[in-house]
Every structure is written in C-alpha cells, then in structure tokens.
Design a protein around this motif. Structure first.
Motif, PDB file in Angstrom:
ATOM      1  N   UNK A  54       0.839  -1.201   0.000  1.00  0.00           N
ATOM      2  CA  UNK A  54       0.000   0.000   0.000  1.00  0.00           C
ATOM      3  C   UNK A  54       0.868   1.242   0.000  1.00  0.00           C
ATOM      4  N   UNK A  55       1.909   1.241   0.837  1.00  0.00           N
ATOM      5  CA  UNK A  55       2.770   2.413   0.937  1.00  0.00           C
ATOM      6  C   UNK A  55       3.471   2.674  -0.388  1.00  0.00           C
ATOM      7  N   UNK A  56       3.932   1.603  -1.031  1.00  0.00           N
ATOM      8  CA  UNK A  56       4.607   1.772  -2.330  1.00  0.00           C
ATOM      9  C   UNK A  56       3.635   2.354  -3.357  1.00  0.00           C
ATOM     10  N   UNK A  57       2.408   1.845  -3.335  1.00  0.00           N
ATOM     11  CA  UNK A  57       1.419   2.376  -4.280  1.00  0.00           C
ATOM     12  C   UNK A  57       1.190   3.867  -4.046  1.00  0.00           C
ATOM     13  N   UNK A  81       2.007   4.511   7.302  1.00  0.00           N
ATOM     14  CA  UNK A  81       2.517   5.872   7.519  1.00  0.00           C
ATOM     15  C   UNK A  81       4.042   5.881   7.615  1.00  0.00           C
ATOM     16  N   UNK A  82       4.608   4.981   8.445  1.00  0.00           N
ATOM     17  CA  UNK A  82       6.077   4.993   8.570  1.00  0.00           C
ATOM     18  C   UNK A  82       6.727   4.621   7.255  1.00  0.00           C
ATOM     19  N   UNK A  83       6.104   3.687   6.514  1.00  0.00           N
ATOM     20  CA  UNK A  83       6.710   3.262   5.248  1.00  0.00           C
ATOM     21  C   UNK A  83       6.661   4.386   4.216  1.00  0.00           C
ATOM     22  N   UNK A  84       5.506   5.092   4.128  1.00  0.00           N
ATOM     23  CA  UNK A  84       5.457   6.183   3.149  1.00  0.00           C
ATOM     24  C   UNK A  84       6.487   7.259   3.493  1.00  0.00           C
ATOM     25  N   UNK A  85       6.647   7.511   4.791  1.00  0.00           N
ATOM     26  CA  UNK A  85       7.636   8.532   5.164  1.00  0.00           C
ATOM     27  C   UNK A  85       9.042   8.096   4.778  1.00  0.00           C
ATOM     28  N   UNK A  86       9.340   6.822   5.008  1.00  0.00           N
ATOM     29  CA  UNK A  86      10.673   6.318   4.665  1.00  0.00           C
ATOM     30  C   UNK A  86      10.896   6.377   3.162  1.00  0.00           C
ATOM     31  N   UNK A  87       9.847   6.033   2.401  1.00  0.00           N
ATOM     32  CA  UNK A  87       9.981   6.031   0.942  1.00  0.00           C
ATOM     33  C   UNK A  87      10.154   7.459   0.416  1.00  0.00           C
ATOM     34  N   UNK A  88       9.403   8.385   1.026  1.00  0.00           N
ATOM     35  CA  UNK A  88       9.503   9.777   0.593  1.00  0.00           C
ATOM     36  C   UNK A  88      10.899  10.333   0.855  1.00  0.00           C
ATOM     37  N   UNK A  89      11.569   9.794   1.865  1.00  0.00           N
ATOM     38  CA  UNK A  89      12.889  10.322   2.233  1.00  0.00           C
ATOM     39  C   UNK A  89      13.987   9.838   1.290  1.00  0.00           C
ATOM     40  N   UNK A  90      13.648   8.879   0.408  1.00  0.00           N
ATOM     41  CA  UNK A  90      14.666   8.409  -0.533  1.00  0.00           C
ATOM     42  C   UNK A  90      14.917   9.519  -1.563  1.00  0.00           C
ATOM     43  N   UNK A  91      16.188   9.893  -1.750  1.00  0.00           N
ATOM     44  CA  UNK A  91      16.484  11.031  -2.620  1.00  0.00           C
ATOM     45  C   UNK A  91      16.009  10.801  -4.052  1.00  0.00           C
ATOM     46  N   UNK A  92      15.470  11.852  -4.637  1.00  0.00           N
ATOM     47  CA  UNK A  92      14.968  11.772  -6.017  1.00  0.00           C
ATOM     48  C   UNK A  92      16.066  11.386  -6.988  1.00  0.00           C
ATOM     49  N   UNK A  93      17.283  11.830  -6.672  1.00  0.00           N
ATOM     50  CA  UNK A  93      18.410  11.579  -7.577  1.00  0.00           C
ATOM     51  C   UNK A  93      18.611  10.077  -7.805  1.00  0.00           C
ATOM     52  N   UNK A  94      18.342   9.286  -6.767  1.00  0.00           N
ATOM     53  CA  UNK A  94      18.508   7.846  -6.869  1.00  0.00           C
ATOM     54  C   UNK A  94      17.566   7.277  -7.928  1.00  0.00           C
ATOM     55  N   UNK A 143      11.527   0.768  -8.307  1.00  0.00           N
ATOM     56  CA  UNK A 143      10.878   0.664  -7.003  1.00  0.00           C
ATOM     57  C   UNK A 143      11.489  -0.460  -6.162  1.00  0.00           C
ATOM     58  N   UNK A 144      11.645  -1.651  -6.785  1.00  0.00           N
ATOM     59  CA  UNK A 144      12.098  -2.788  -5.980  1.00  0.00           C
ATOM     60  C   UNK A 144      13.593  -2.830  -5.750  1.00  0.00           C
ATOM     61  N   UNK A 145      14.360  -2.363  -6.734  1.00  0.00           N
ATOM     62  CA  UNK A 145      15.814  -2.520  -6.609  1.00  0.00           C
ATOM     63  C   UNK A 145      16.494  -1.289  -6.021  1.00  0.00           C
ATOM     64  N   UNK A 146      15.854  -0.133  -6.125  1.00  0.00           N
ATOM     65  CA  UNK A 146      16.511   1.073  -5.608  1.00  0.00           C
ATOM     66  C   UNK A 146      15.777   1.684  -4.414  1.00  0.00           C
ATOM     67  N   UNK A 147      14.494   2.009  -4.643  1.00  0.00           N
ATOM     68  CA  UNK A 147      13.756   2.740  -3.614  1.00  0.00           C
ATOM     69  C   UNK A 147      13.571   1.884  -2.359  1.00  0.00           C
ATOM     70  N   UNK A 148      13.085   0.643  -2.555  1.00  0.00           N
ATOM     71  CA  UNK A 148      12.786  -0.203  -1.413  1.00  0.00           C
ATOM     72  C   UNK A 148      14.011  -0.463  -0.529  1.00  0.00           C
ATOM     73  N   UNK A 206      14.063   2.517   7.622  1.00  0.00           N
ATOM     74  CA  UNK A 206      12.906   3.228   8.178  1.00  0.00           C
ATOM     75  C   UNK A 206      11.680   2.328   8.232  1.00  0.00           C
ATOM     76  N   UNK A 207      11.489   1.570   7.154  1.00  0.00           N
ATOM     77  CA  UNK A 207      10.322   0.692   7.090  1.00  0.00           C
ATOM     78  C   UNK A 207      10.386  -0.373   8.177  1.00  0.00           C
ATOM     79  N   UNK A 208      11.561  -0.998   8.312  1.00  0.00           N
ATOM     80  CA  UNK A 208      11.704  -2.065   9.310  1.00  0.00           C
ATOM     81  C   UNK A 208      11.480  -1.539  10.718  1.00  0.00           C
ATOM     82  N   UNK A 209      12.026  -0.356  10.989  1.00  0.00           N
ATOM     83  CA  UNK A 209      11.813   0.220  12.314  1.00  0.00           C
ATOM     84  C   UNK A 209      10.321   0.387  12.575  1.00  0.00           C
ATOM     85  N   UNK A 210       9.626   0.920  11.567  1.00  0.00           N
ATOM     86  CA  UNK A 210       8.186   1.116  11.709  1.00  0.00           C
ATOM     87  C   UNK A 210       7.467  -0.199  11.963  1.00  0.00           C
ATOM     88  N   UNK A 211       7.865  -1.228  11.221  1.00  0.00           N
ATOM     89  CA  UNK A 211       7.212  -2.529  11.367  1.00  0.00           C
ATOM     90  C   UNK A 211       7.409  -3.084  12.770  1.00  0.00           C
TER      91      UNK A 211
END
Lengths: 285, 306
Positions: free
Chosen positions: A86-89, A153-166, A181-186, A192-197
């Motif tokens: 859901x967060x990735x979507x 919520x924690x996952x979306x925040x972690x994903x948003x924090x990934x730099x756009x340049x990547x 999405x799977x090889x770079x962003x995740x 951050x995601x694991x901490x949230x989980x």
C-alpha cells in the motif's frame, strides 16, 4: 544594556525542559521499581513453562507466551505485505492530488483510533460474518487492521525520504518503474520501514482490549497448534490476574509484566540494531 | 499435605470406562468473572486426569457470556445470576436446550471504609433508598439523621456484571434498576481500592473480594426488614441463607447438545464431583454434598435418555 536577565531567561528555560524530561523519567522509574518490587518473587523458570493455575506459586504463562508469539508472527505475515505494498502504491504510483491527500488523511485518522474499535470491527467481520471463530486467525487479522495504518505511515515517510536523484539515476540507466521501485527505492527505504514494522508489532503484542472483544480465552489448557485454534496472550493473562481478589495473583501479574517488558524491550533493541546496520550499509552506497 | 491427599483422590476417582488420558475433544467456556476462578480450578484439575481434552475459559461477564452461549460459540456459560427472561426467549427461538447446574454460593457484600465508625448495619429499605434511580441520598445524614453530614461516595460493579444484575434485582426488585451516579468498574479490585481509600465511601461486590481484604474493609450487616436482626456476611450465613437477600447461588449453564459430547460430559461430571473442595479452595461457599449428587444424577439421567 543588561545581559544578566537574558542569561537568566536562558537558564530558566533550560530548567523547564529538564523538569519536563525528569517528569516522564520519574514516572517511568516509579513504574519500573514498583513492578520489579511486586513481581520479582514470582519470576522463575516455572513462570515461563507452566500453565495457569489457581496456586500462584505453580502458575505460569507458557500458553500466553506461545499465543503472543503465534499472534505476532501471523500478524507480521498479514500486515507487512499489505502495508508495504500500500505504501509503495501511495508514494510511487498514486499521483499527487486530492485523492492522495484524502487517503493519507484517512490513514492518519485510522492510526489514532482507539484499539477497541478494531476489536469490534474484527468481531463483526472475522467472527460473525466470515466465521473464523475466536481463533488465532481472527486475532491476527484484527491486530493487522490495527497496525496497518502505522506501518503504511512509517513506510510512506521512509519512501519519501529516498532522494529523487537515486530514482532519476536509475531511470537514466534504463530501468523499468518496477525495477526502480524494488531494486533502488525499497532497499534505500528499508531501515525506516523495518523500524516502523517492529514498533508496530510491539504495539500489537501489548494490546488487550481488541483481543478481549474478539473473545480470546483467559484460561487455556493447551498451546495453539494451528491458526484456527483458540488462544490467549500475555496482556490478557496479566489482566485476568490483576482482577483476582488474592494479592498473590497481583504479584504474579507483576512478574508477567516484567516478562512482557523484556520482550518489548528486546523488540525495540532489535529495531535500533536493524536501523543502524542498514544505515551503515546505505552510507557505503 | 492436604493438597496431596486431594490430588491422589482425584487420581483414584473412577471416571470412564476408556482410559481418561485417551479422551479427546474440546470444552469451550465463557461468562462470569465471579465464577471464573472456580471453573479455572476445575479445568486445571480436569486436565491432570484428561490431558488431551482442550479446555478454554473466557471472561465476558455473565451477560456477554450468554450472548456467546446463545450464538453457538460456547458449550458452557459461567453465570453469577440465573438466565433472564429475554435470554430464555432467545434460547427458545434458537431451539437451544440447556441444563442449569448450581456450583456454589456467593454473598454480595456491602462494604465501607474500616475507619467508618458510625455505620455497622443497613436495612434493605435503606439500601433501596441509597441505590434507587434518582436517589436523593447525597450524604450519610440522608440515610440516618444521626450519621455525619458528609457526601457519600458510591462504588459498584458495571452493568455487564451479574453482581450488578443480582444486587439490583434483590434490592430494587428489577434487574438493572439503579442510580447511575456511582463509580463503576468491572474489576472488583478497583472497587476495593476505592472504598479502602475513602472514609465516606460505600460499595458492594462479591464476598471473595471482601474476604481477601478483610483488614482494609468493613462489611455491613444487612437486615432484611426494619427491626429484623441484621446479619453479617460469612461463609456460614451465606451457606445457610440467613444472609438475606444478598446471598446467591452461582451456576454453570450447559448446552444439552454439548452434553452429548463425551469431553463436555466428563468435564461437567468432574465439576460436580470435585466442586465441593475446589469451590472452597478459591474462596467461595460450596453447596451441600446432596446438591452436587443431584447434579450428577441429572447428568446420568440425561446420558441414559440419549
């Protein structure tokens, strides 16, 4: 110009912040000392391996520990894939706009709903409608609903924090969206995601109210063997013992609280460890 | 030592033709928190003899338990009051037949702070005056003119509790009729703490909770009528029924369809065989042996009928 008053104001402010910090620290210490004082005498291997009993010195929380572990593992496998996808979507595919903000506001609302509401929801859906009975499955599904908003919520925040340049670099090398999405962003968002989980899961194993509503048992003479089995959990056993008339059971409850606290503490420690480990890995990138 | 003898008696008691350790099945129980300690004790001993039978006991309160019982989720309901007419109707509509087994007595105890020097007894009329809906009793003086003109703080069990149902029925004539401006808790220990900490408090809850906190609470003697002798709650007065009208029987309700299952039948008959000792063990008042025997005859008669 008189500077001394300005210095005084500064130290006064510092004092207030210190008092505020001390207040919560003292409250926590008092609780810990009280629980340890009440509970140390019943803390023994027996407590961990025995079944509940009417004799306080023989009573244990073995089925409750097993129930809590089963529930945690099941909840993990239900809530994590759902929450993560859901967060990735939401972050990667859903275009910015009214829809997205509507969804996010709702999820944030859901995350602060009292847990007993989720219990009522679970009772209506999983037990009365789907007929899963008062089983581990119903419990795990209910707790999954409870922690899903937190994970999202924690996952979306972690994903948003990934730099756009990547992402850009990845696209520039010709990667498909799903590869990005799977090889770079995740991987980059993983700490951050694991901490949230883990923090969400530790909330789940401390919950009592929704499980009472969906009818987890209080006394149980066996440990669950399948996901359709009835169960009890540590907080429920604690609740049951604190409402007994005999003071010995209140001490026993305190011992069980110590066990639960150790469990929660190790989970939080694990969260810190994972975050540090992956952050080191990330900084090497 | 006593326990040892008791346990060895348990082992010796003849129960089934087939070996008890081979009996399998499930027994699902829910209901009253008052009856829970007894059922838990029975389940504990039962599993020593029948290790493969899976027993679960929940605590949803008498009313909440009956809901599950009548929705088909449980075999047995622990009840600290008899079934209400509305619940009986529901059972009839769903063609659920059940048998009621009394398992012991409990006395609802009216308590005050131990430093309370003025109150030692109350009549039922006075209790009615204090607890009726829209009661005008605000101070102790409103109960008896010679008592202090201080606000009275009331503590009682929450509305899901069988104790609340029974008390309101016994004192006010209708279950659930009560004033609502009192401190409620489903957890009797909260009530105990409340009354212990407040000189002007009054509360009511099950006898077992009073017995465990005897040094920190004072029980009031209750007179059924004005001028009648006020009786203090005790194991003796509750058992004899002289502690009126607040001594009550507590029950388990067993579904007839469940009683056909060997595991449930063994459990209930085990319950009746060993209730006398176990009930006392967890702080309640056992029935006379005759009543337990009668219960076992009921089970045998039921099995024979089938």
């Amino acid at each position: 110009m008189n500077f001394s008053w300005r210095y005084q104001k500064n130290s006064l402010f510092k004092l207030f912040t210190l008092l505020a910090a001390l207040f919560s620290l003292i409250a926590l210490t008092t609780l810990l000392v009280h629980i340890l004082h009440e509970g140390w005498q019943y803390l023994s291997p027996q407590l961990l391996k025995n079944f509940p009993s009417r004799f306080p010195h023989k009573a244990g929380i073995y089925p409750a520990i097993m129930g809590s572990l089963w529930l945690m593992i099941l909840t993990f496998f239900i809530a994590v894939p759902l929450g993560l996808l859901s967060a990735l979507y939401i972050e990667e595919y859903l275009p910015k706009g009214k829809w997205k903000s509507l969804i996010m506001v709702n999820i944030k609302n859901l995350s602060s709903m009292p847990s007993i509401i989720y219990g009522l929801l679970g009772l209506a859906i999983f037990i009365h409608t789907l007929g899963f009975d008062h089983s581990l499955l119903s419990g795990a599904l209910t707790l999954s609903l409870l922690i899903l908003p937190m994970i999202i919520i924690t996952a979306t925040e972690a994903i948003r924090a990934v730099p756009k340049s990547l992402r850009m670099a990845s696209f520039a090398l010709g990667a498909e969206k799903h590869q990005v999405v799977f090889l770079q962003v995740l991987p980059a968002a993983l700490p951050g995601i694991l901490t949230g989980i883990i923090l969400s899961l530790s909330r789940a194993i401390g919950e009592t109210a929704p499980l009472i509503v969906i009818g987890a048992a209080t006394y149980i003479s066996f440990t669950p063997e399948s996901i359709m089995d009835p169960f009890t959990v540590i907080p429920l056993q604690i609740y049951s013992w604190t409402s007994r008339p005999q003071a010995e059971f209140h001490h026993l409850a305190a011992s069980a609280i110590i066990v639960l606290m150790i469990l929660l503490f190790s989970l939080n420690l694990l969260a810190v460890f994972i975050r540090n480990h992956f952050q080191k890995y990330k900084s090497r990138l | 030592m006593k326990r040892l003898i008791f346990l060895s008696l348990l082992m010796l008691s003849p129960s089934t033709q087939s070996a008890p350790q081979d009996l399998r099945g499930t027994v699902k129980i829910d209901g009253s928190s008052t009856v829970f300690p007894i059922t838990e004790a029975v389940a504990e001993e039962f599993n020593k003899v029948f290790p493969r039978v899976r027993v679960t006991v929940g605590v949803s309160g008498t009313g909440g338990g009956f809901k599950k019982f009548l929705s088909g989720y449980t075999d047995i309901n622990d009840a600290s009051r008899p079934m209400k007419p509305s619940e009986k109707q529901k059972a009839k509509a769903k063609h659920i037949k059940y048998i009621k087994f009394p398992v012991g007595y409990d006395g609802i105890t009216v308590v005050v702070n131990p430093k309370n020097t003025w109150a030692t007894e109350l009549t039922v009329e006075e209790l009615r005056k204090i607890w009726k809906p829209q009661s005008t009793v605000k101070t102790w003086k409103d109960i008896r003119p010679e008592w202090p003109n201080k606000p009275i703080k009331l503590y009682g069990p929450g509305t899901d509790s069988g104790t609340f149902d029974y008390f309101t029925e016994a004192i006010l004539g209708k279950s659930g009729r009560s004033r609502s401006d009192f401190t409620k808790s489903e957890d009797d220990n909260v009530l105990v703490q409340g009354v212990m900490g407040d000189l002007y408090a009054m509360g009511y809850f099950g006898y077992a909770y009073y017995k465990e906190n005897k040094n920190n609470l004072k029980a009031l003697a209750i007179a059924p009528k004005k001028g009648a002798k006020a009786i203090l709650p005790s194991l003796q007065s509750i058992k004899e029924g002289s502690y009126k009208p607040l001594s009550r029987e507590i029950y388990i309700y067993v579904k007839e369809s469940s009683l056909k299952k060997p595991a449930v039948r063994e459990f209930v008959s085990f319950y009746m065989k060993h209730a006398k000792n176990l009930v006392k063990n967890v702080g309640y008042v056992p029935l006379t042996p005759k009543k337990y025997q009668a219960a076992n005859l009921k089970i045998e008669a039921f099995s024979a009928k089938k």
